[in-house]
Scaffold this active site. Structure first.
Site, PDB file in Angstrom:
ATOM      1  N   CYS A  75     -31.769 -43.352   1.946  1.00  0.00           N
ATOM      2  CA  CYS A  75     -31.659 -44.033   3.227  1.00  0.00           C
ATOM      3  C   CYS A  75     -32.488 -43.293   4.259  1.00  0.00           C
ATOM      4  O   CYS A  75     -32.678 -42.086   4.172  1.00  0.00           O
ATOM      5  CB  CYS A  75     -30.207 -44.154   3.677  1.00  0.00           C
ATOM      6  SG  CYS A  75     -29.299 -42.617   3.705  1.00  0.00           S
ATOM      7  N   GLU A  95     -38.297 -38.682  -1.101  1.00  0.00           N
ATOM      8  CA  GLU A  95     -37.013 -38.061  -1.420  1.00  0.00           C
ATOM      9  C   GLU A  95     -36.778 -37.893  -2.910  1.00  0.00           C
ATOM     10  O   GLU A  95     -36.211 -36.893  -3.339  1.00  0.00           O
ATOM     11  CB  GLU A  95     -35.852 -38.892  -0.847  1.00  0.00           C
ATOM     12  CG  GLU A  95     -35.709 -38.787   0.633  1.00  0.00           C
ATOM     13  CD  GLU A  95     -34.421 -39.396   1.150  1.00  0.00           C
ATOM     14  OE1 GLU A  95     -33.488 -39.667   0.347  1.00  0.00           O
ATOM     15  OE2 GLU A  95     -34.330 -39.603   2.367  1.00  0.00           O
ATOM     16  N   GLU A 122     -26.936 -47.934  13.914  1.00  0.00           N
ATOM     17  CA  GLU A 122     -28.065 -48.527  13.213  1.00  0.00           C
ATOM     18  C   GLU A 122     -27.916 -50.026  12.977  1.00  0.00           C
ATOM     19  O   GLU A 122     -26.812 -50.527  12.779  1.00  0.00           O
ATOM     20  CB  GLU A 122     -28.243 -47.846  11.850  1.00  0.00           C
ATOM     21  CG  GLU A 122     -28.564 -46.376  11.960  1.00  0.00           C
ATOM     22  CD  GLU A 122     -28.801 -45.695  10.640  1.00  0.00           C
ATOM     23  OE1 GLU A 122     -29.537 -44.695  10.631  1.00  0.00           O
ATOM     24  OE2 GLU A 122     -28.253 -46.149   9.609  1.00  0.00           O
TER      25      GLU A 122
END
Length: 188
Positions: A75, A95, A122
């Site tokens: 994320c 990542e 968000e």
């Protein structure tokens, strides 16, 4: 991924939006997460293996919010001038050292406070991607402390047990995916 390669920066310009996803400005990552947070675009990805497992990651201890908490596969946030899907692919490579086709599933808004250090506020796009079982994961240690593949029922039990620290967005997203999009997840 190079050892300890930094891919996230306090001053990276994030996209501020209103509740309808209209861009209202840009601000640094560090500022949008202060206090109760400022509404900004984000994305979450769930990677599911052909064998029916989902990839979870434990966030790095270097994360200012929710360090060492278990979360969904990946994320982050699109940066100023970057589309959500392009940002999601960038972040998978940064990542986890992988990439795959992603399917947009839904978007939702949430706010979650992490003590006095700050919050997430968000408008988050949720994606699901598929991988073969034996894909090598090359985690970036500045972003990811650990990772594991779990069967869908194991994720359900992990959330129900509430014994390990889990990010709030991961729990919200998994719960909605299970309820509204079960065909995209490993069986319960």
């Amino acid at each position: 991924m190079g050892a300890n390669q930094r891919v996230s920066f306090d001053d990276e310009p994030l996209i501020l939006v209103d509740e309808r996803d209209n861009v209202v400005g840009h601000d640094s990552k560090v500022r949008v997460h202060r206090g109760a947070g400022i509404l900004h675009r984000a994305f979450s990805i769930f990677i599911v293996s052909e064998g029916g497992k989902v990839l979870l990651q434990q966030r790095s201890r270097e994360k200012p919010l929710w360090p060492l908490y278990w979360s969904n596969s990946c994320c982050s946030h699109p940066r100023q001038g970057e589309e959500d899907l392009a940002a999601a692919h960038r972040r998978l490579r940064e990542e986890l050292g992988l990439d795959t086709e992603l399917t947009f599933v839904y978007r939702f808004q949430y706010q979650a406070q992490f003590d006095e250090r700050g919050a997430e506020h968000e408008l988050c796009s949720v994606y699901v991607g598929r991988l073969a079982d034996e894909v090598e994961i090359d985690v970036n240690p500045t972003e990811v402390a650990a990772w594991r593949w779990l069967e869908g029922a194991e994720v359900d039990r992990l959330i129900a047990a509430d014994a390990e620290p889990l990010t709030p967005w991961f729990v919200m997203e998994w719960t909605r995916l299970r309820r509204d999009y079960p065909h995209l997840l490993p069986p319960a």
